[in-house]
Design an enzyme around this catalytic site. Structure first.
Site, PDB file in Angstrom:
ATOM      1  N   CYS A   2      -4.025  -5.289  -7.254  1.00  0.00           N
ATOM      2  CA  CYS A   2      -3.962  -5.456  -8.702  1.00  0.00           C
ATOM      3  C   CYS A   2      -5.285  -5.001  -9.318  1.00  0.00           C
ATOM      4  O   CYS A   2      -6.278  -4.847  -8.623  1.00  0.00           O
ATOM      5  CB  CYS A   2      -3.688  -6.882  -9.124  1.00  0.00           C
ATOM      6  SG  CYS A   2      -2.335  -7.673  -8.273  1.00  0.00           S
ATOM      7  N   ARG A  27      -4.416   0.548  -7.829  1.00  0.00           N
ATOM      8  CA  ARG A  27      -4.430  -0.767  -7.177  1.00  0.00           C
ATOM      9  C   ARG A  27      -3.093  -1.492  -7.273  1.00  0.00           C
ATOM     10  O   ARG A  27      -2.946  -2.588  -6.742  1.00  0.00           O
ATOM     11  CB  ARG A  27      -5.517  -1.642  -7.802  1.00  0.00           C
ATOM     12  CG  ARG A  27      -6.907  -1.105  -7.554  1.00  0.00           C
ATOM     13  CD  ARG A  27      -7.914  -2.005  -8.177  1.00  0.00           C
ATOM     14  NE  ARG A  27      -8.040  -3.229  -7.425  1.00  0.00           N
ATOM     15  CZ  ARG A  27      -9.056  -3.502  -6.611  1.00  0.00           C
ATOM     16  NH1 ARG A  27      -9.998  -2.635  -6.443  1.00  0.00           N
ATOM     17  NH2 ARG A  27      -9.118  -4.636  -5.985  1.00  0.00           N
ATOM     18  N   TRP A  75       0.392  -5.708  -8.552  1.00  0.00           N
ATOM     19  CA  TRP A  75       1.144  -5.375  -7.342  1.00  0.00           C
ATOM     20  C   TRP A  75       1.652  -6.717  -6.839  1.00  0.00           C
ATOM     21  O   TRP A  75       0.884  -7.564  -6.404  1.00  0.00           O
ATOM     22  CB  TRP A  75       0.232  -4.706  -6.323  1.00  0.00           C
ATOM     23  CG  TRP A  75       0.940  -4.248  -5.087  1.00  0.00           C
ATOM     24  CD1 TRP A  75       1.609  -3.076  -4.900  1.00  0.00           C
ATOM     25  CD2 TRP A  75       1.030  -4.950  -3.843  1.00  0.00           C
ATOM     26  NE1 TRP A  75       2.114  -3.022  -3.624  1.00  0.00           N
ATOM     27  CE2 TRP A  75       1.777  -4.150  -2.954  1.00  0.00           C
ATOM     28  CE3 TRP A  75       0.571  -6.192  -3.392  1.00  0.00           C
ATOM     29  CZ2 TRP A  75       2.064  -4.543  -1.655  1.00  0.00           C
ATOM     30  CZ3 TRP A  75       0.859  -6.576  -2.087  1.00  0.00           C
ATOM     31  CH2 TRP A  75       1.596  -5.749  -1.240  1.00  0.00           C
ATOM     32  N   ASN A  99      -6.617 -11.323  -9.388  1.00  0.00           N
ATOM     33  CA  ASN A  99      -6.357 -10.518  -8.180  1.00  0.00           C
ATOM     34  C   ASN A  99      -6.506 -11.436  -6.985  1.00  0.00           C
ATOM     35  O   ASN A  99      -7.455 -12.222  -6.949  1.00  0.00           O
ATOM     36  CB  ASN A  99      -7.395  -9.412  -8.021  1.00  0.00           C
ATOM     37  CG  ASN A  99      -7.211  -8.300  -9.026  1.00  0.00           C
ATOM     38  OD1 ASN A  99      -6.254  -8.307  -9.783  1.00  0.00           O
ATOM     39  ND2 ASN A  99      -8.141  -7.361  -9.022  1.00  0.00           N
ATOM     40  N   GLY A 100      -5.649 -11.285  -6.001  1.00  0.00           N
ATOM     41  CA  GLY A 100      -5.799 -12.100  -4.791  1.00  0.00           C
ATOM     42  C   GLY A 100      -4.609 -13.030  -4.624  1.00  0.00           C
ATOM     43  O   GLY A 100      -3.559 -12.843  -5.247  1.00  0.00           O
ATOM     44  N   GLU A 483       0.329   9.243  12.194  1.00  0.00           N
ATOM     45  CA  GLU A 483      -0.099   9.471  10.820  1.00  0.00           C
ATOM     46  C   GLU A 483       0.939  10.323  10.074  1.00  0.00           C
ATOM     47  O   GLU A 483       1.270  10.053   8.912  1.00  0.00           O
ATOM     48  CB  GLU A 483      -1.490  10.130  10.819  1.00  0.00           C
ATOM     49  CG  GLU A 483      -2.038  10.529   9.474  1.00  0.00           C
ATOM     50  CD  GLU A 483      -2.143   9.387   8.466  1.00  0.00           C
ATOM     51  OE1 GLU A 483      -1.992   8.210   8.829  1.00  0.00           O
ATOM     52  OE2 GLU A 483      -2.344   9.688   7.271  1.00  0.00           O
ATOM     53  N   LYS A 487       2.960   9.140   6.723  1.00  0.00           N
ATOM     54  CA  LYS A 487       2.964   9.913   5.473  1.00  0.00           C
ATOM     55  C   LYS A 487       4.400  10.132   5.000  1.00  0.00           C
ATOM     56  O   LYS A 487       4.717   9.946   3.826  1.00  0.00           O
ATOM     57  CB  LYS A 487       2.310  11.290   5.644  1.00  0.00           C
ATOM     58  CG  LYS A 487       0.817  11.349   5.758  1.00  0.00           C
ATOM     59  CD  LYS A 487       0.057  11.073   4.486  1.00  0.00           C
ATOM     60  CE  LYS A 487      -0.234   9.618   4.360  1.00  0.00           C
ATOM     61  NZ  LYS A 487      -1.423   9.100   4.980  1.00  0.00           N
ATOM     62  N   GLU A 490       6.030   6.867   3.707  1.00  0.00           N
ATOM     63  CA  GLU A 490       5.417   6.366   2.466  1.00  0.00           C
ATOM     64  C   GLU A 490       5.906   7.087   1.225  1.00  0.00           C
ATOM     65  O   GLU A 490       6.146   6.459   0.205  1.00  0.00           O
ATOM     66  CB  GLU A 490       3.908   6.652   2.472  1.00  0.00           C
ATOM     67  CG  GLU A 490       3.038   5.853   3.276  1.00  0.00           C
ATOM     68  CD  GLU A 490       1.576   6.189   3.026  1.00  0.00           C
ATOM     69  OE1 GLU A 490       1.088   7.173   3.596  1.00  0.00           O
ATOM     70  OE2 GLU A 490       0.940   5.456   2.275  1.00  0.00           O
ATOM     71  N   HIS A 506      12.204   6.574  27.701  1.00  0.00           N
ATOM     72  CA  HIS A 506      12.276   5.126  27.951  1.00  0.00           C
ATOM     73  C   HIS A 506      13.003   4.391  26.833  1.00  0.00           C
ATOM     74  O   HIS A 506      12.885   3.184  26.714  1.00  0.00           O
ATOM     75  CB  HIS A 506      10.860   4.564  28.138  1.00  0.00           C
ATOM     76  CG  HIS A 506      10.162   5.166  29.307  1.00  0.00           C
ATOM     77  ND1 HIS A 506      10.533   4.922  30.611  1.00  0.00           N
ATOM     78  CD2 HIS A 506       9.144   6.061  29.365  1.00  0.00           C
ATOM     79  CE1 HIS A 506       9.756   5.623  31.427  1.00  0.00           C
ATOM     80  NE2 HIS A 506       8.912   6.320  30.693  1.00  0.00           N
ATOM     81  N   LYS A 605      -3.038   1.641  -3.807  1.00  0.00           N
ATOM     82  CA  LYS A 605      -4.068   2.430  -3.147  1.00  0.00           C
ATOM     83  C   LYS A 605      -5.067   1.551  -2.393  1.00  0.00           C
ATOM     84  O   LYS A 605      -5.539   1.901  -1.327  1.00  0.00           O
ATOM     85  CB  LYS A 605      -4.789   3.285  -4.189  1.00  0.00           C
ATOM     86  CG  LYS A 605      -5.858   4.191  -3.632  1.00  0.00           C
ATOM     87  CD  LYS A 605      -5.230   5.340  -2.888  1.00  0.00           C
ATOM     88  CE  LYS A 605      -6.251   6.192  -2.155  1.00  0.00           C
ATOM     89  NZ  LYS A 605      -5.656   6.940  -1.063  1.00  0.00           N
TER      90      LYS A 605
END
Ligand code: F6R
Length: 610
Positions: A2, A27, A75, A99-100, A483, A487, A490, A506, A605
């Protein structure tokens, strides 16, 4: 998580708050709100689900004009992203943004309900507004009431508060979530990141853990965690390189992908000698400390964790140093056995990731030799709290999906590997000189990989109607595959999984059919023949292969096999180079799917909650 902005001035602060929120959208961006003590002498607010632009549009129809205000972009953690859960939260004369996470919010909620407070949201934040309102009954002064309030909060918070009966100030509290005061002339500001305030000032004061601040038009007072009045240094921030401009690119992500040759070059600048890495790039005491290092523990999250996984291959293979890598959210809650003389390394773009920071704070109690942060933000908490730092020079990364931060982290980690090996004398003869030379050439190689842009764009068409994909790699290319899959999921919302290619038989091979593209990176190294066999296993089950292969790997197009040739590169540096086409692939698949590339759903972010 946030974003918070606050302002107290002689002019209308609403446009300043909104501009600040737009700069903080990285954020979180699922809802936004603003509360203003209006020129009519009333505390009013406007909140909207969705992005800050929705709030901005709403304000055009219902303007709020005043000289004191706070604002928030959210967020969601507690409660769905809707208007009634958006901040600011009100109780009586009080408005709060937060925030938090408040961990004891349920107990506080019950307590406050029994005192007659009525809750209108599902958030943990609303308890703070009611508790503060309640404390105002015993403490006339808003700052004193805030001090009493935070004593009852467990968890993490960055808080900004205004109060209609004391409309001369914004009060703030920091514990586990960063806050910075922006100093103006006859006006002062507050934000969770100085970026939000660069439009109005370049002088900042960073609050420390446990600080409470009383911010008025012409004064700032701060108390530390023990309640003592303290001064925090005012820092002038000069940053020329912060332009938030897409230039000719359609999205920030594409711009940032294409910036990689330049930012890798910048990350290397001043850190390479003729044939050696300059160890003091890690700080003046690095050489002495590195000589004692016998183990490395890397801790990070997400993309930064993948960088750490690549580094493990380098540290063990080149420098002969045992290395463990763990995601921060696991490390911080695990009973860890620390090997003697272990260097604790964190990797982070933002330097504010809650789990990584908490892991660093725990590590300080665990007997590590020293801590090193590889980080992109010089003024971040992680940098401030680590013994040694290597700053990546990626510049501001705006796209939520990390690209240039990752490749510059890899460069930083290779510099670390060579520095440790050099100081401890464990590198094979000639390796350092060769790799220093290869690093100098790396920006050019990355430019060549970026020239494949339109080829990768065509390949992306193979994915547009798919729901599942597999990414395969062997050795240091396995984290590159991880990675690549992160990507893709996301930003295109396609389910993607990464496996070491040897693991396929396997279990995951059962998934393979012609509806599940399999992406592989294949540099020309000693694992190539093994990888080719794994790919045969895929083809034998009708799987479609997309292979980014070294031009000398001898791989050719065939039915169900799409080979894209990559420029040749020294094997050690191949994880950096092979990341590029995977970034481009995800980008073009997302564009074809029409998703919000720079701000994908449900993400933020900078992840400042655990
Ligand atoms: C993915 C991504 C995240 C971050 C993670 C850690 O594209 O950006 O996985 O890598 O949230 O963030 P930092 O590096 O800021 O600690």
């Amino acid at each position: 998580m946030c974003g918070i902005v606050g302002a107290v001035a002689e002019r209308n602060i609403t446009p300043i708050l909104i501009e600040g929120l737009k700069r903080l959208e990285y954020r979180g961006y699922d809802s936004a709100g603003v509360a203003v003590f209006t020129n009519a002498g009333k505390l009013e607010r406007l909140r909207r689900p969705g992005k800050v632009s929705e709030l901005d549009q709403a304000l055009a129809g219902e303007p709020l004009v005043g000289r004191l205000g706070i604002a928030h972009t959210r967020w969601a953690t507690h409660g769905a992203p809707c208007e009634r859960n958006a901040h600011p939260h009100f109780s009586g004369d009080v408005a709060v943004v937060h925030n938090g996470i408040i961990e004891n919010h349920e107990a506080l909620r019950e307590q406050l309900k029994s005192l007659g407070y009525v809750f209108t949201s599902d958030t943990d934040t609303e308890v703070i507004a009611h508790l503060l309102n309640h404390k105002l009954k015993d403490h006339n002064d808003l700052t004193a009431a805030l001090k009493a309030t935070v004593k009852e909060l467990h968890g993490a918070y960055g808080l900004a508060v205004i109060c209609a009966s004391q409309p001369d100030r914004v009060v703030a509290a920091r514990s586990g979530s960063p806050l910075v005061i922006g100093l103006g002339l006859g006006e002062n500001f507050l934000a969770s990141d100085q970026l939000a305030l660069r439009q109005v000032t370049d002088r900042f004061m960073y609050l420390e853990e446990g600080d409470i601040a009383d911010i008025r038009r012409d004064s700032v007072a701060i108390w530390d965690v023990n309640g003592n009045s303290v001064e925090r240094e005012a820092v002038q921030y000069r940053d020329g390189a912060e332009a938030a401009d897409k230039g000719a690119f359609r999205h920030f992500m594409l711009k940032e992908i294409h910036e990689q040759p330049a930012v890798v070059q910048r990350t290397l600048e001043g850190r390479l000698g003729d044939k050696q890495v300059l160890v003091n790039a890690f700080g003046p005491q690095a050489a002495e400390l590195f000589a004692k290092v016998r183990n490395v523990q890397i801790v990070a999250c997400g993309t930064s964790y993948h960088a750490g996984m690549v580094a493990r291959y380098w540290l063990e293979e080149l420098a002969g140093i045992p290395c463990q890598v763990e995601v921060a959210s696991e490390f911080r809650y695990r009973k860890v056995v620390v090997q003697p003389d272990s260097l604790f390394v964190t990797i982070s773009q933002s330097g504010e990731t809650a789990d990584t920071l908490a892991a660093l704070r725990n590590a300080k109690e665990l007997g590590f030799l020293a801590s090193l942060a590889i980080c992109n933000v010089s003024i971040s908490s992680l940098v401030r709290e680590s013994d040694l730092t290597l700053l990546t020079q990626a510049g501001r990364e705006i796209g939520v999906a990390s690209t240039k931060a990752f490749t510059t982290q890899l460069v930083g980690l290779l510099l670390l590997t060579l520095s440790l090996g050099q100081v401890r004398g464990t590198l094979a003869p000639g390796v350092e000189a060769t790799l220093v030379e290869e690093l100098r050439r790396l920006p050019t190689r990355l430019g060549e990989a970026l020239a494949m842009d339109s080829t990768v764009e065509k390949v992306a068409e193979l994915f547009a109607d798919k729901n599942h994909t597999l990414f395969l790699g062997r050795g240091a290319q396995y984290p590159v595959a991880m990675e690549g899959s992160l990507k893709l999921k996301e930003i295109s919302y396609i389910h993607a999984e990464a496996y070491p290619a040897g693991e396929l038989k396997h279990g995951p091979l059962a998934l393979v059919d012609d509806d599940m593209p399999v992406v592989t990176v294949a540099p020309n190294n000693e694992l190539l023949e093994k990888l080719k066999s794994n790919l045969q296993e895929v083809r034998a089950r009708g799987g479609q292969l997309i292979v980014f292969a070294d031009e000398k790997a001898g791989m050719v197009n065939g039915e169900g096999t799409h080979v894209i040739n990559m420029p040749h590169i020294h094997d050690t540096l191949s994880p950096i180079l092979y990341t590029i086409p995977l970034q481009l692939l995800s980008y073009y698949v997302a564009v074809l799917k029409g998703t919000d590339v720079d701000q994908p759903r449900n993400l933020a972010k900078s992840v400042t909650v655990e």
